[in-house]
Design a protein around this motif. Structure first.
Motif, PDB file in Angstrom:
ATOM      1  N   GLU A  36       2.673  17.684   6.564  1.00 41.24           N
ATOM      2  CA  GLU A  36       3.075  16.588   7.448  1.00 41.24           C
ATOM      3  C   GLU A  36       1.846  15.828   7.974  1.00 41.24           C
ATOM      4  O   GLU A  36       1.833  14.596   7.996  1.00 41.24           O
ATOM      5  CB  GLU A  36       3.866  17.185   8.615  1.00 41.24           C
ATOM      6  N   ALA A  37       0.824  16.592   8.382  1.00 41.12           N
ATOM      7  CA  ALA A  37      -0.401  15.957   8.887  1.00 41.12           C
ATOM      8  C   ALA A  37      -1.096  15.174   7.766  1.00 41.12           C
ATOM      9  O   ALA A  37      -1.710  14.131   8.017  1.00 41.12           O
ATOM     10  CB  ALA A  37      -1.341  17.022   9.459  1.00 41.12           C
ATOM     11  N   THR A  38      -0.981  15.663   6.538  1.00 43.77           N
ATOM     12  CA  THR A  38      -1.572  14.945   5.397  1.00 43.77           C
ATOM     13  C   THR A  38      -0.850  13.618   5.172  1.00 43.77           C
ATOM     14  O   THR A  38      -1.483  12.584   4.937  1.00 43.77           O
ATOM     15  CB  THR A  38      -1.501  15.819   4.122  1.00 43.77           C
ATOM     16  N   VAL A  39       0.481  13.656   5.273  1.00 43.31           N
ATOM     17  CA  VAL A  39       1.275  12.431   5.119  1.00 43.31           C
ATOM     18  C   VAL A  39       0.925  11.444   6.237  1.00 43.31           C
ATOM     19  O   VAL A  39       0.764  10.249   6.001  1.00 43.31           O
ATOM     20  CB  VAL A  39       2.793  12.758   5.104  1.00 43.31           C
ATOM     21  N   THR A  40       0.766  11.973   7.456  1.00 44.23           N
ATOM     22  CA  THR A  40       0.399  11.116   8.598  1.00 44.23           C
ATOM     23  C   THR A  40      -0.959  10.456   8.345  1.00 44.23           C
ATOM     24  O   THR A  40      -1.132   9.256   8.590  1.00 44.23           O
ATOM     25  CB  THR A  40       0.336  11.964   9.895  1.00 44.23           C
ATOM     26  N   ALA A  41      -1.918  11.230   7.861  1.00 43.02           N
ATOM     27  CA  ALA A  41      -3.254  10.685   7.579  1.00 43.02           C
ATOM     28  C   ALA A  41      -3.173   9.613   6.488  1.00 43.02           C
ATOM     29  O   ALA A  41      -3.783   8.537   6.601  1.00 43.02           O
ATOM     30  CB  ALA A  41      -4.203  11.811   7.161  1.00 43.02           C
ATOM     31  N   ALA A  42      -2.400   9.895   5.436  1.00 40.21           N
ATOM     32  CA  ALA A  42      -2.275   8.933   4.330  1.00 40.21           C
ATOM     33  C   ALA A  42      -1.640   7.634   4.833  1.00 40.21           C
ATOM     34  O   ALA A  42      -2.064   6.536   4.466  1.00 40.21           O
ATOM     35  CB  ALA A  42      -1.442   9.530   3.198  1.00 40.21           C
ATOM     36  N   LYS A  43      -0.645   7.766   5.693  1.00 40.14           N
ATOM     37  CA  LYS A  43       0.052   6.585   6.211  1.00 40.14           C
ATOM     38  C   LYS A  43      -0.886   5.767   7.107  1.00 40.14           C
ATOM     39  O   LYS A  43      -0.905   4.533   7.033  1.00 40.14           O
ATOM     40  CB  LYS A  43       1.302   7.022   6.981  1.00 40.14           C
ATOM     41  N   ALA A  44      -1.668   6.461   7.931  1.00 37.68           N
ATOM     42  CA  ALA A  44      -2.600   5.758   8.821  1.00 37.68           C
ATOM     43  C   ALA A  44      -3.626   4.968   7.994  1.00 37.68           C
ATOM     44  O   ALA A  44      -3.939   3.815   8.298  1.00 37.68           O
ATOM     45  CB  ALA A  44      -3.296   6.758   9.741  1.00 37.68           C
ATOM     46  N   VAL A  45      -4.126   5.594   6.923  1.00 37.04           N
ATOM     47  CA  VAL A  45      -5.104   4.932   6.045  1.00 37.04           C
ATOM     48  C   VAL A  45      -4.439   3.740   5.349  1.00 37.04           C
ATOM     49  O   VAL A  45      -4.970   2.615   5.334  1.00 37.04           O
ATOM     50  CB  VAL A  45      -5.663   5.936   5.006  1.00 37.04           C
ATOM     51  N   GLU A  46      -3.271   3.987   4.783  1.00 40.75           N
ATOM     52  CA  GLU A  46      -2.542   2.945   4.047  1.00 40.75           C
ATOM     53  C   GLU A  46      -2.222   1.744   4.957  1.00 40.75           C
ATOM     54  O   GLU A  46      -2.434   0.592   4.573  1.00 40.75           O
ATOM     55  CB  GLU A  46      -1.248   3.564   3.491  1.00 40.75           C
ATOM     56  N   ASP A  47      -1.732   2.018   6.160  1.00 43.50           N
ATOM     57  CA  ASP A  47      -1.352   0.937   7.080  1.00 43.50           C
ATOM     58  C   ASP A  47      -2.575   0.101   7.478  1.00 43.50           C
ATOM     59  O   ASP A  47      -2.514  -1.125   7.485  1.00 43.50           O
ATOM     60  CB  ASP A  47      -0.695   1.505   8.350  1.00 43.50           C
ATOM     61  N   ALA A  48      -3.666   0.792   7.812  1.00 43.64           N
ATOM     62  CA  ALA A  48      -4.863   0.064   8.254  1.00 43.64           C
ATOM     63  C   ALA A  48      -5.441  -0.766   7.104  1.00 43.64           C
ATOM     64  O   ALA A  48      -5.886  -1.904   7.302  1.00 43.64           O
ATOM     65  CB  ALA A  48      -5.905   1.041   8.784  1.00 43.64           C
ATOM     66  N   LEU A  49      -5.422  -0.201   5.906  1.00 44.29           N
ATOM     67  CA  LEU A  49      -5.956  -0.949   4.758  1.00 44.29           C
ATOM     68  C   LEU A  49      -5.046  -2.136   4.423  1.00 44.29           C
ATOM     69  O   LEU A  49      -5.525  -3.212   4.065  1.00 44.29           O
ATOM     70  CB  LEU A  49      -6.123  -0.022   3.546  1.00 44.29           C
ATOM     71  N   PHE A  50      -3.752  -1.935   4.580  1.00 42.77           N
ATOM     72  CA  PHE A  50      -2.810  -3.030   4.301  1.00 42.77           C
ATOM     73  C   PHE A  50      -3.053  -4.193   5.267  1.00 42.77           C
ATOM     74  O   PHE A  50      -3.081  -5.355   4.867  1.00 42.77           O
ATOM     75  CB  PHE A  50      -1.365  -2.531   4.411  1.00 42.77           C
ATOM     76  N   GLU A  51      -3.260  -3.843   6.534  1.00 42.79           N
ATOM     77  CA  GLU A  51      -3.542  -4.886   7.544  1.00 42.79           C
ATOM     78  C   GLU A  51      -4.784  -5.681   7.176  1.00 42.79           C
ATOM     79  O   GLU A  51      -4.895  -6.858   7.509  1.00 42.79           O
ATOM     80  CB  GLU A  51      -3.767  -4.241   8.912  1.00 42.79           C
ATOM     81  N   ALA A  52      -5.714  -5.029   6.501  1.00 40.61           N
ATOM     82  CA  ALA A  52      -6.963  -5.698   6.113  1.00 40.61           C
ATOM     83  C   ALA A  52      -6.822  -6.390   4.749  1.00 40.61           C
ATOM     84  O   ALA A  52      -7.806  -6.909   4.216  1.00 40.61           O
ATOM     85  CB  ALA A  52      -8.098  -4.683   6.080  1.00 40.61           C
ATOM     86  N   GLY A  53      -5.621  -6.351   4.174  1.00 39.17           N
ATOM     87  CA  GLY A  53      -5.380  -7.116   2.951  1.00 39.17           C
ATOM     88  C   GLY A  53      -5.363  -6.313   1.661  1.00 39.17           C
ATOM     89  O   GLY A  53      -5.237  -6.885   0.578  1.00 39.17           O
ATOM     90  N   PHE A  54      -5.477  -4.971   1.748  1.00 34.00           N
ATOM     91  CA  PHE A  54      -5.433  -4.153   0.532  1.00 34.00           C
ATOM     92  C   PHE A  54      -3.968  -3.801   0.245  1.00 34.00           C
ATOM     93  O   PHE A  54      -3.252  -3.358   1.145  1.00 34.00           O
ATOM     94  CB  PHE A  54      -6.273  -2.881   0.710  1.00 34.00           C
ATOM     95  N   PRO A  55      -3.516  -4.003  -1.000  1.00 38.67           N
ATOM     96  CA  PRO A  55      -2.084  -3.827  -1.287  1.00 38.67           C
ATOM     97  C   PRO A  55      -1.591  -2.407  -1.050  1.00 38.67           C
ATOM     98  O   PRO A  55      -2.345  -1.445  -1.211  1.00 38.67           O
ATOM     99  CB  PRO A  55      -1.959  -4.202  -2.768  1.00 38.67           C
ATOM    100  N   ARG A  56      -0.337  -2.323  -0.674  1.00 42.03           N
ATOM    101  CA  ARG A  56       0.298  -1.019  -0.507  1.00 42.03           C
ATOM    102  C   ARG A  56       0.559  -0.394  -1.860  1.00 42.03           C
ATOM    103  O   ARG A  56       0.742  -1.091  -2.852  1.00 42.03           O
ATOM    104  CB  ARG A  56       1.655  -1.168   0.187  1.00 42.03           C
ATOM    105  N   GLU A  57       0.632   0.959  -1.857  1.00 38.62           N
ATOM    106  CA  GLU A  57       1.019   1.702  -3.066  1.00 38.62           C
ATOM    107  C   GLU A  57       2.522   1.477  -3.263  1.00 38.62           C
ATOM    108  O   GLU A  57       3.279   1.525  -2.303  1.00 38.62           O
ATOM    109  CB  GLU A  57       0.722   3.186  -2.814  1.00 38.62           C
ATOM    110  N   GLY A  58       2.936   1.238  -4.493  1.00 40.27           N
ATOM    111  CA  GLY A  58       4.360   1.015  -4.736  1.00 40.27           C
ATOM    112  C   GLY A  58       5.200   2.277  -4.575  1.00 40.27           C
ATOM    113  O   GLY A  58       6.325   2.228  -4.100  1.00 40.27           O
TER     114      GLY A  58
END
Ligand code: 2AM
Length: 190
Positions: free
Chosen positions: A103-125
């Motif tokens: 669960e903590a791994t999923v939380t970390a992945a989501k935090a990274v993904e969300d922050a990168l998306f905000e900066a313009g990096f595409p989300r994983e499909g």
């Protein structure tokens, strides 16, 4: 690929003692089945694959991961639970999961993904599923045999502390991929 592009991903490292444990667990199977086995030295748990980036973008990704990591708390993880993509009956990839700390791994992945998306990096499909790739499969029969053998031999690694994420470069060559850390991003102190 342009020479100045860097194949980049963000991952959790696996301590060498845990990699050794896992290596010993799959050694008989590795000897028995000719699959494209991954190398224990490179074993990691990917949180986000970014692909080919410019140096400038690697700097941005590293800064974002440093900020995100500083908001995350260390946790205990352990590897365990064999799996196959896309399914155990039609395996293309064999992997081991995160049986503790998922669960903590999923939380970390989501935090990274969300922050990168905000900066313009595409989300994983695809949905994120924490996994460490053990082998890629070209021969479906060998893959099914290997998958069945793994299911008969449950595995649970020792627990290990996850207290940072790492931005890695992947260098592809004939022997497979080699990974070089580009930025180490510590979690908040507890
Ligand atoms: P995998 O183990 O499931 O293949 C470096 O290639 C890391 O990034 C690997 O752990 C790999 O995961 C992951 N990754 C995720 N998506 C990828 C993609 N489209 N191409 C290559 N690697 C990818």
């Amino acid at each position: 690929m342009a020479a100045d592009l860097i194949r980049t991903f963000v991952a959790i490292e696996i301590p060498s003692s845990v990699r050794e444990e896992l290596d010993a667990a799959i050694a008989p199977l590795r000897r028995a089945e000719r699959l494209r086995w991954t190398q224990p030295a490179g074993w990691h748990l990917t949180l986000k694959f970014l692909g080919e980036l410019s140096r400038e973008d690697v700097k941005r990704v590293s800064a974002i991961c440093t900020r995100v990591a500083s908001s995350l708390r260390p946790f205990d993880g352990a590897l365990g639970g064999w799996g196959a993509f896309p399914s155990p009956h039609r395996p293309r990839v064999l992997w081991v999961g995160m049986q503790r700390g998922a669960e903590a791994t999923v939380t970390a992945a989501k935090a990274v993904e969300d922050a990168l998306f905000e900066a313009g990096f595409p989300r994983e499909g695809k949905p994120f599923h924490p996994h460490l790739t053990l082998a890629r499969i070209e021969d479906p029969a060998a893959g099914s045999r290997a998958s069945a053998v793994l299911q008969e031999h449950p595995f649970a690694s020792a627990a290990f502390r996850v207290d940072r994420i790492v931005v890695f470069q992947s260098v592809l060559d004939r022997g497979g991929a080699r990974y070089h850390p580009l930025a180490v991003c510590p979690f908040a102190k507890t």
